[in-house]
Motif scaffolding. Structure first.
Motif, PDB file in Angstrom:
ATOM      1  N   ALA A  17       0.800  -1.128   0.050  1.00  0.00           N
ATOM      2  CA  ALA A  17      -0.015  -0.086   0.210  1.00  0.00           C
ATOM      3  C   ALA A  17       1.058   1.109   0.066  1.00  0.00           C
ATOM      4  CB  ALA A  17      -0.963  -0.117   1.211  1.00  0.00           C
ATOM      5  N   GLN A  18       2.043   1.282   0.724  1.00  0.00           N
ATOM      6  CA  GLN A  18       2.945   2.248   0.811  1.00  0.00           C
ATOM      7  C   GLN A  18       3.578   2.551  -0.575  1.00  0.00           C
ATOM      8  OE1 GLN A  18       5.416   1.011   4.042  1.00  0.00           O
ATOM      9  NE2 GLN A  18       4.367   2.379   5.297  1.00  0.00           N
ATOM     10  N   THR A  19       3.923   1.755  -1.432  1.00  0.00           N
ATOM     11  CA  THR A  19       4.454   1.850  -2.783  1.00  0.00           C
ATOM     12  C   THR A  19       3.495   2.222  -3.683  1.00  0.00           C
ATOM     13  OG1 THR A  19       4.759  -0.366  -3.110  1.00  0.00           O
ATOM     14  CG2 THR A  19       6.528   0.655  -1.808  1.00  0.00           C
ATOM     15  N   TYR A  20       1.984   1.837  -3.536  1.00  0.00           N
ATOM     16  CA  TYR A  20       1.003   2.079  -4.639  1.00  0.00           C
ATOM     17  C   TYR A  20       1.217   3.640  -4.953  1.00  0.00           C
ATOM     18  CZ  TYR A  20      -3.328   2.298  -6.767  1.00  0.00           C
ATOM     19  OH  TYR A  20      -4.283   2.527  -7.536  1.00  0.00           O
ATOM     20  N   PRO A  21       1.156   3.878  -6.485  1.00  0.00           N
ATOM     21  CA  PRO A  21       0.827   2.983  -7.472  1.00  0.00           C
ATOM     22  C   PRO A  21       2.047   1.988  -7.959  1.00  0.00           C
ATOM     23  CG  PRO A  21       0.895   5.275  -8.489  1.00  0.00           C
ATOM     24  CD  PRO A  21       1.278   5.361  -6.746  1.00  0.00           C
ATOM     25  N   ASP A  22       3.199   2.165  -7.499  1.00  0.00           N
ATOM     26  CA  ASP A  22       4.138   1.450  -8.129  1.00  0.00           C
ATOM     27  C   ASP A  22       4.205  -0.025  -7.372  1.00  0.00           C
ATOM     28  OD1 ASP A  22       5.271   3.400  -9.761  1.00  0.00           O
ATOM     29  OD2 ASP A  22       6.486   4.330  -8.215  1.00  0.00           O
ATOM     30  N   GLU A  23       5.045  -0.839  -8.081  1.00  0.00           N
ATOM     31  CA  GLU A  23       5.084  -2.374  -7.717  1.00  0.00           C
ATOM     32  C   GLU A  23       6.054  -2.217  -6.260  1.00  0.00           C
ATOM     33  OE1 GLU A  23       5.961  -5.420 -10.265  1.00  0.00           O
ATOM     34  OE2 GLU A  23       4.329  -4.921 -11.682  1.00  0.00           O
ATOM     35  N   CYS A  24       5.629  -3.017  -5.360  1.00  0.00           N
ATOM     36  CA  CYS A  24       6.669  -3.268  -4.184  1.00  0.00           C
ATOM     37  C   CYS A  24       7.427  -4.516  -4.520  1.00  0.00           C
ATOM     38  CB  CYS A  24       6.009  -3.264  -2.798  1.00  0.00           C
ATOM     39  SG  CYS A  24       5.073  -4.736  -2.780  1.00  0.00           S
TER      40      CYS A  24
END
Length: 161
Positions: A17-24
């Motif tokens: 959720a913290q890295t959204y909208p990027d992939e973690c």
């Protein structure tokens, strides 16, 4: 079946959720009979900015683990100081599946038995929230990653065989 304690699963979901909208991306390790979630920096945007021809995808649809962060984990696993339990990454606004790109990235490591024994976990996020997840394991018989049931429970992993 791949079991994860609820607190470990919550940490993985929080990272996604913290890295959204990027992939973690990250690793779940077992050290001293305790599971740890180790988030790893996704450097895909840096790679794309430096060389868009070689790295046409951004972190919205791809990940590349920062080597300097993951290498110490791999080295510790080789020394027997920890066990690689799972590698995880997210698919923002896409389903939880093991893509052709995921397979290609993982297959380069399969000669390493520690890596080959680790599960692969993919989380699907919609609107920044985890809505689904899937786990995969390498099958030497089929020479492919196969889906395995993923269970989140309250019991710690300690003591499981």
């Amino acid at each position: 079946m791949f079991h994860l304690p609820a607190n470990v699963w919550e940490a993985v979901c929080k990272h996604a959720a913290q890295t959204y909208p990027d992939e973690c991306c990250g690793v779940i390790v077992e050290r001293n009979r305790t599971l740890e979630v180790v988030p790893v920096t996704n450097v895909q945007n840096e790679l794309h900015a430096r060389d868009p021809q070689t790295f046409p995808r951004t972190a919205r649809t791809a990940y590349s683990m920062k080597y300097e962060e993951v290498a110490p984990l791999l080295e510790a696993a080789y020394r027997g100081e920890l066990r690689l339990v799972a590698f995880y990454h997210s698919h923002p606004e896409h389903d939880a599946y093991f893509s052709a790109e995921d397979r290609a990235a993982a297959e380069g490591w399969l000669e390493d038995p520690q890596y080959a024994r680790a599960f692969q976990v993919v989380l699907s996020l919609r609107g920044g929230k985890v809505v689904d997840a899937a786990a995969f394991a390498w099958s030497p018989e089929t020479k492919d990653f196969v889906p395995v049931p993923l269970a989140v429970d309250e019991t710690p992993l300690s003591g499981r065989g």
